[in-house]
Write a protein that holds these residues in place. Sequence first.
Motif, PDB file in Angstrom:
ATOM      1  N   HIS B  31     -11.332  11.143  70.939  1.00  0.00           N
ATOM      2  CA  HIS B  31     -12.720  11.036  71.403  1.00  0.00           C
ATOM      3  C   HIS B  31     -12.845  11.579  72.813  1.00  0.00           C
ATOM      4  O   HIS B  31     -12.809  10.818  73.782  1.00  0.00           O
ATOM      5  N   PRO B  32     -12.951  12.891  72.942  1.00  0.00           N
ATOM      6  CA  PRO B  32     -12.931  13.519  74.266  1.00  0.00           C
ATOM      7  C   PRO B  32     -14.238  13.387  75.026  1.00  0.00           C
ATOM      8  O   PRO B  32     -14.402  14.019  76.057  1.00  0.00           O
ATOM      9  N   GLU B  33     -15.139  12.538  74.542  1.00  0.00           N
ATOM     10  CA  GLU B  33     -16.452  12.429  75.199  1.00  0.00           C
ATOM     11  C   GLU B  33     -16.461  11.420  76.348  1.00  0.00           C
ATOM     12  O   GLU B  33     -17.509  10.925  76.703  1.00  0.00           O
ATOM     13  N   HIS B  34     -15.287  11.120  76.906  1.00  0.00           N
ATOM     14  CA  HIS B  34     -15.193  10.267  78.085  1.00  0.00           C
ATOM     15  C   HIS B  34     -15.764   8.881  77.876  1.00  0.00           C
ATOM     16  O   HIS B  34     -16.705   8.481  78.564  1.00  0.00           O
ATOM     17  N   PRO B  35     -15.206   8.124  76.931  1.00  0.00           N
ATOM     18  CA  PRO B  35     -15.729   6.791  76.641  1.00  0.00           C
ATOM     19  C   PRO B  35     -15.442   5.797  77.764  1.00  0.00           C
ATOM     20  O   PRO B  35     -14.528   5.985  78.557  1.00  0.00           O
ATOM     21  N   SER B  36     -16.254   4.764  77.807  1.00  0.00           N
ATOM     22  CA  SER B  36     -16.035   3.671  78.753  1.00  0.00           C
ATOM     23  C   SER B  36     -15.086   2.660  78.122  1.00  0.00           C
ATOM     24  O   SER B  36     -14.811   2.705  76.924  1.00  0.00           O
ATOM     25  N   ALA B  37     -14.590   1.731  78.944  1.00  0.00           N
ATOM     26  CA  ALA B  37     -13.702   0.687  78.439  1.00  0.00           C
ATOM     27  C   ALA B  37     -14.397  -0.097  77.330  1.00  0.00           C
ATOM     28  O   ALA B  37     -13.784  -0.433  76.313  1.00  0.00           O
ATOM     29  N   ASP B  38     -15.653  -0.355  77.517  1.00  0.00           N
ATOM     30  CA  ASP B  38     -16.405  -1.122  76.530  1.00  0.00           C
ATOM     31  C   ASP B  38     -16.544  -0.378  75.211  1.00  0.00           C
ATOM     32  O   ASP B  38     -16.413  -0.967  74.144  1.00  0.00           O
ATOM     33  N   THR B  39     -16.796   0.921  75.298  1.00  0.00           N
ATOM     34  CA  THR B  39     -16.904   1.739  74.086  1.00  0.00           C
ATOM     35  C   THR B  39     -15.593   1.712  73.314  1.00  0.00           C
ATOM     36  O   THR B  39     -15.583   1.565  72.086  1.00  0.00           O
ATOM     37  N   ILE B  40     -14.485   1.829  74.033  1.00  0.00           N
ATOM     38  CA  ILE B  40     -13.175   1.797  73.389  1.00  0.00           C
ATOM     39  C   ILE B  40     -12.960   0.431  72.737  1.00  0.00           C
ATOM     40  O   ILE B  40     -12.520   0.327  71.594  1.00  0.00           O
ATOM     41  N   TYR B  41     -13.311  -0.603  73.472  1.00  0.00           N
ATOM     42  CA  TYR B  41     -13.133  -1.958  72.947  1.00  0.00           C
ATOM     43  C   TYR B  41     -13.902  -2.157  71.647  1.00  0.00           C
ATOM     44  O   TYR B  41     -13.343  -2.604  70.643  1.00  0.00           O
ATOM     45  N   ARG B  42     -15.181  -1.794  71.651  1.00  0.00           N
ATOM     46  CA  ARG B  42     -16.015  -1.971  70.461  1.00  0.00           C
ATOM     47  C   ARG B  42     -15.462  -1.229  69.259  1.00  0.00           C
ATOM     48  O   ARG B  42     -15.529  -1.701  68.126  1.00  0.00           O
ATOM     49  N   ALA B  43     -14.929  -0.038  69.511  1.00  0.00           N
ATOM     50  CA  ALA B  43     -14.391   0.764  68.416  1.00  0.00           C
ATOM     51  C   ALA B  43     -13.100   0.155  67.878  1.00  0.00           C
ATOM     52  O   ALA B  43     -12.911   0.049  66.669  1.00  0.00           O
ATOM     53  N   LEU B  44     -12.223  -0.280  68.783  1.00  0.00           N
ATOM     54  CA  LEU B  44     -10.911  -0.746  68.346  1.00  0.00           C
ATOM     55  C   LEU B  44     -10.956  -2.135  67.735  1.00  0.00           C
ATOM     56  O   LEU B  44     -10.127  -2.476  66.893  1.00  0.00           O
ATOM     57  N   VAL B  45     -11.908  -2.945  68.168  1.00  0.00           N
ATOM     58  CA  VAL B  45     -11.983  -4.303  67.641  1.00  0.00           C
ATOM     59  C   VAL B  45     -12.418  -4.277  66.164  1.00  0.00           C
ATOM     60  O   VAL B  45     -12.161  -5.219  65.408  1.00  0.00           O
ATOM     61  N   GLU B  46     -13.033  -3.191  65.750  1.00  0.00           N
ATOM     62  CA  GLU B  46     -13.377  -3.007  64.339  1.00  0.00           C
ATOM     63  C   GLU B  46     -12.115  -2.861  63.507  1.00  0.00           C
ATOM     64  O   GLU B  46     -11.979  -3.428  62.437  1.00  0.00           O
ATOM     65  N   GLU B  47     -11.220  -2.045  64.057  1.00  0.00           N
ATOM     66  CA  GLU B  47     -10.002  -1.692  63.340  1.00  0.00           C
ATOM     67  C   GLU B  47      -8.959  -2.810  63.424  1.00  0.00           C
ATOM     68  O   GLU B  47      -8.324  -3.154  62.439  1.00  0.00           O
ATOM     69  N   TYR B  48      -8.793  -3.353  64.623  1.00  0.00           N
ATOM     70  CA  TYR B  48      -7.838  -4.441  64.854  1.00  0.00           C
ATOM     71  C   TYR B  48      -8.638  -5.641  65.363  1.00  0.00           C
ATOM     72  O   TYR B  48      -8.886  -5.732  66.566  1.00  0.00           O
ATOM     73  N   PRO B  49      -9.002  -6.547  64.447  1.00  0.00           N
ATOM     74  CA  PRO B  49      -9.929  -7.619  64.842  1.00  0.00           C
ATOM     75  C   PRO B  49      -9.461  -8.429  66.054  1.00  0.00           C
ATOM     76  O   PRO B  49     -10.277  -8.941  66.809  1.00  0.00           O
ATOM     77  N   VAL B  50      -8.159  -8.564  66.218  1.00  0.00           N
ATOM     78  CA  VAL B  50      -7.677  -9.278  67.388  1.00  0.00           C
ATOM     79  C   VAL B  50      -7.282  -8.266  68.449  1.00  0.00           C
ATOM     80  O   VAL B  50      -6.218  -7.666  68.390  1.00  0.00           O
TER      81      VAL B  50
END
Lengths: 137, 137
Positions: B31-50
């Motif tokens: 995701h080369p669109e320069h995501p924020s920490a929050d954006t990364i968190y929201r995306a990853l928590v979908e994949e790895y609930p914890v």
Amino acid sequence: MNDSELISVLSRRGIRPTQQRIAVYKYLLTHPEHPSADTIYRALVEEYPVFSRTTIYNSLGALIEAGLVRQVNICADEQRFDATVTDHGHFFCKECGKVYDFGFDSPAMVSRLCPRGFIKEQGDVFFTGICKHCYSF
Amino acid sequence: MNDSELISVLSRRGIRPTQQRIAVYKYLLTHPEHPSADTIYRALVEEYPVFSRTTIYNSLGALIEAGLVRQVNICADEQRFDATVTDHGHFFCKECGKVYDFGFDSPAMVSRLCPRGFIKEQGDVFFTGICKHCYSF
DNA sequence: GCATTTGTTTGTATTCATTACAACTTTGCT
DNA sequence: AGCAAAGTTGTAATGAATACAAACAAATGC
């Protein structure tokens, strides 16, 4: 720049030259070390005991809108402000936290970095590292 | 880059290749669109609930320390992150809010802007304005 | 001059990204 | 296996920036 000159500068830019805005602008002009909103507040509250933090932010907002002040995104934790609006670069020292200004040998060079077709309004060159003074040790 | 390649990249840089760090790094690479920490968190928590927010910050810190990720001070309100660590510039479009990457014709040119005696660790050229696509209208 | 309206300042309350911290878990090593 | 070091988690705390409503000042109209 004396007070009446400052007043006319602000008026010409279309913002009311209030005491507070003049004080903030004057502080930035005389302190080119890119102070934070908090630093400006602490300094001005000494001089004018009744000075709100909100007014610092409001005044900075008005000055930025008027094109007299620039926001410098150099530290992650807080905004820094700069009354030098001509093109110049910034060097942030990781050691002492100071932000140094530097000019460009050929300012056109920087504009030439901007990709074709993109309309540049503002350009900044940021460097992070160790400054001349901290490196000596 | 597959997982075993990512593991060896992290190991070579001296940080333990934990699942979380790999996930964060992989997200930034894809995701080369320069995501924020929050954006990364929201995306990853979908994949790895914890998945903790703190872990995002810790992992980003480790990756930055290892030189695999860069912090980009583009917006005043939140940090953005970028897995492209080679020298490149950023163009922020005021109209659409997108951040475009662009390369330099001659990378040495940028280093040459750095003032003498100052040790540059990271350089960033940042333009604000109207992007090619928004200008067409 | 006085009333009205418009813009500014003030202080407090709130928001929200980031960090601190302590308990818990995992990993690496002998 | 057993131990120490490193990493993760969730919650609590921090602190810069913003929202907001009341007080104030300045400009405009009468």
